[in-house]
Write a protein that holds these residues in place. Structure first.
Motif, short mmCIF file in Angstrom:
data_model
loop_
_atom_site.label_atom_id
_atom_site.label_comp_id
_atom_site.label_asym_id
_atom_site.label_seq_id
_atom_site.Cartn_x
_atom_site.Cartn_y
_atom_site.Cartn_z
N GLY A 94 0.81 -1.21 0.00
CA GLY A 94 0.00 0.00 0.00
C GLY A 94 0.84 1.26 0.00
N SER A 95 0.18 2.40 -0.01
CA SER A 95 0.86 3.69 -0.07
C SER A 95 1.64 4.00 1.20
N ASP A 96 1.40 3.24 2.28
CA ASP A 96 2.15 3.40 3.52
C ASP A 96 3.32 2.42 3.62
N GLY A 97 3.55 1.64 2.56
CA GLY A 97 4.64 0.68 2.55
C GLY A 97 4.31 -0.64 3.22
N LEU A 98 3.09 -0.79 3.74
CA LEU A 98 2.68 -2.01 4.41
C LEU A 98 1.93 -2.94 3.46
N ILE A 99 2.02 -4.23 3.73
CA ILE A 99 1.31 -5.20 2.91
C ILE A 99 -0.17 -5.16 3.25
N GLN A 100 -0.99 -5.01 2.20
CA GLN A 100 -2.44 -4.97 2.35
C GLN A 100 -3.07 -6.08 1.53
N THR A 101 -4.35 -6.30 1.77
CA THR A 101 -5.06 -7.38 1.09
C THR A 101 -6.22 -6.84 0.27
N ALA A 102 -6.31 -7.29 -0.97
CA ALA A 102 -7.44 -6.97 -1.84
C ALA A 102 -8.32 -8.21 -1.97
N THR A 103 -9.61 -8.04 -1.84
CA THR A 103 -10.52 -9.17 -1.91
C THR A 103 -10.80 -9.56 -3.35
N THR A 104 -11.61 -10.58 -3.52
CA THR A 104 -11.94 -11.12 -4.84
C THR A 104 -12.43 -10.02 -5.78
N ASP A 105 -11.91 -10.03 -7.00
CA ASP A 105 -12.31 -9.12 -8.08
C ASP A 105 -11.96 -7.65 -7.83
N VAL A 106 -11.09 -7.39 -6.88
CA VAL A 106 -10.65 -6.01 -6.61
C VAL A 106 -9.22 -5.84 -7.13
N ALA A 107 -9.01 -4.83 -7.97
CA ALA A 107 -7.70 -4.58 -8.55
C ALA A 107 -6.72 -4.09 -7.49
N ARG A 108 -5.44 -4.38 -7.72
CA ARG A 108 -4.38 -3.97 -6.80
C ARG A 108 -3.49 -2.92 -7.47
N PHE A 109 -3.18 -1.87 -6.73
CA PHE A 109 -2.27 -0.83 -7.20
C PHE A 109 -1.07 -0.84 -6.26
N ASP A 110 0.02 -1.43 -6.76
CA ASP A 110 1.17 -1.74 -5.93
C ASP A 110 2.08 -0.53 -5.78
N HIS A 111 2.82 -0.48 -4.65
CA HIS A 111 3.72 0.64 -4.35
C HIS A 111 5.12 0.13 -4.04
N ASP A 112 6.09 0.98 -4.23
CA ASP A 112 7.46 0.68 -3.83
C ASP A 112 7.52 0.67 -2.30
N LYS A 142 3.48 2.03 -8.34
CA LYS A 142 4.03 1.44 -9.55
C LYS A 142 2.96 1.15 -10.59
N GLY A 143 1.69 1.16 -10.17
CA GLY A 143 0.61 0.95 -11.13
C GLY A 143 -0.22 -0.27 -10.83
N LEU A 144 -0.98 -0.69 -11.83
CA LEU A 144 -1.87 -1.85 -11.72
C LEU A 144 -1.04 -3.13 -11.72
N LEU A 145 -1.20 -3.93 -10.66
CA LEU A 145 -0.47 -5.18 -10.53
C LEU A 145 -1.27 -6.30 -11.18
N ILE A 146 -0.64 -6.98 -12.14
CA ILE A 146 -1.26 -8.11 -12.83
C ILE A 146 -0.33 -9.32 -12.68
N GLU A 147 -0.87 -10.41 -12.08
CA GLU A 147 -0.05 -11.60 -11.84
C GLU A 147 -0.77 -12.85 -12.31
N GLU A 148 0.03 -13.85 -12.66
CA GLU A 148 -0.51 -15.15 -13.00
C GLU A 148 -0.89 -15.92 -11.74
N GLN A 149 -1.56 -17.02 -11.89
CA GLN A 149 -1.91 -17.85 -10.74
C GLN A 149 -0.65 -18.45 -10.13
N ARG A 150 -0.54 -18.37 -8.83
CA ARG A 150 0.58 -18.99 -8.11
C ARG A 150 0.05 -19.61 -6.81
N THR A 151 0.81 -20.59 -6.29
CA THR A 151 0.48 -21.28 -5.05
C THR A 151 1.64 -21.20 -4.08
#
Length: 388
Positions: free
Chosen positions: A53-71, A78-87
């Motif tokens: 998040g904008s405070d540098g802390l890890i935050q959680t986005a729920t289902t179908d909510v876009a993530r806007f990642d920060h340094d 840094k913009g819209l975060l798009i990732e493949e499926q991972r486990t």
């Protein structure tokens, strides 16, 4: 006067001479809503996902909510975060539980656990403090995690006391490599390439103490965003972002056009940033990275007619890449460099735009700062200026 104004707005000398029809400023606006043109539809199927998040802390986005990642250091978006499926194959990613986990529990050797959980990278009190009660104190998974020969192990670490080496295993715990750490939380990533990888942390010097949090091992050559686990593995679904139907046909020109992106990728494998297609691999217009090479590719009738490599990219470093198309008139340029061209090729017929992935996947696993589409084949000079 009204006639003159109408001509100015719609004619060759109007307020939009370049035919800009889509303007998405993800980093600046932190929203999917377009400044111009249609707003894309975003989905992520069945799991929550984390981002910085904008405070540098890890935050959680729920289902179908876009993530806007920060340094995590500068807090710059840094913009819209798009990732493949991972486990995340490791159980107990925050508690490092010594029992009840599947596929692994964590084993302590010469380690004392502090009974008080400390402030973690997500801002809550759930980080584990461990102290070496003798030399070479270890916390290590009790079983191998997965069968893939290429995996990434990541973990958040920070030093509390002492100056001795902090190490991680590279071959199932037989050999250890040293990692310098600081008194601030940093996420470290290590390659895990053996077939039966056990992972963990070792404190070489007795009485040294560190804090650990967010252990993750996943199939792939690089780490993706943190996936919390408790008693078993957890899968984060892929991010899907697209423009289709009337929204697409209203902003897209089949005969000529230009794409401009500002993005960052892991520079590993094929990573599509934006693609237009007809839901098959036969008709496609794409901007993507192939390893460290940025490509503008045009496929028509199943043949890859245009493949322009305009330079190089650096992993996880922002770049600006443009591609333009018109029959027998194609161009691509990165970061204001030399415009590379191709003068042979036809134009595919497409009906959708995928943002951050292609028709066959190739998800970018990175951030898009901005995306613009123009209904004209912009001049080489213009493309160069826009990417400078």
């Amino acid at each position: 006067m009204k006639y003159a104004l109408g001509n100015m707005l719609n004619g060759a000398g109007g307020l939009n001479p370049d035919g800009l029809s889509l303007d998405l400023q993800f980093a600046a606006d932190k929203t999917l809503t377009a400044r111009k043109g249609p707003t894309p539809v975003f989905t992520r199927a069945n799991a929550t996902a984390t981002f910085i998040g904008s405070d540098g802390l890890i935050q959680t986005a729920t289902t179908d909510v876009a993530r806007f990642d920060h340094d995590p250091v500068t807090f710059v978006c840094k913009g819209l975060l798009i990732e493949e499926q991972r486990t995340n194959l490791l159980a107990g990613s925050q508690t490092f539980a010594t029992s009840g986990g599947s596929p692994n529990n964590w084993i302590d050797t010469n380690i004392t656990r502090d009974g008080t959980f400390r402030t973690s990278p997500d801002g809550t009190s759930n980080a584990l403090r461990i102290t070496a009660s003798a030399a070479n104190g270890t916390v290590i998974s009790s079983a191998s995690a997965g069968l893939s020969s290429t995996r990434a192990f990541s973990i958040f670490l920070r030093r509390v006391t002492g100056t001795g080496n902090i190490q991680y295993p590279v071959d199932n715990g037989s050999t250890w490599s040293t990692q310098a750490i600081t008194t601030s939380w940093v996420r470290y990533t290590f390659a895990a390439t053996t077939a039966a990888q056990r992972v963990g942390i070792r404190i070489t010097t007795s009485a040294d103490a560190i804090e650990i949090w967010g252990a993750q091992i996943e199939a792939g050559a690089f780490a993706t965003s943190y996936i919390p686990t408790t008693t078993g593995s957890v899968t984060r679904s892929a991010d899907v972002c697209s423009i289709t139907s009337a929204d697409f046909t209203g902003m897209y020109n089949q005969d000529e056009g230009s794409l401009l992106v500002s993005a960052l990728t892991p520079a590993s494998g094929n990573r599509t940033i934006v693609a237009s297609d007809n839901n098959t691999a036969n008709e496609m217009v794409r901007l993507r990275t192939e390893g460290v090479d940025p490509f503008f590719r045009v496929t028509d009738g199943g043949s890859d007619l245009v493949a322009i490599d305009s330079g190089t990219v650096i992993a996880n470093t922002d770049f600006k890449l443009a591609g333009a198309y018109k029959v027998n008139d194609f161009a691509s340029v990165i970061n204001g460099g030399t415009v590379e061209t191709d003068v042979v090729g036809t134009i595919p017929t497409v009906d959708r735009m995928r943002i951050g992935a292609g028709q066959a996947g190739n998800t970018m696993c990175g951030c898009i700062s901005s995306l613009r589409y123009y209904k004209k084949r912009l001049s080489d000079a213009k493309l160069q200026t826009l990417t400078a």
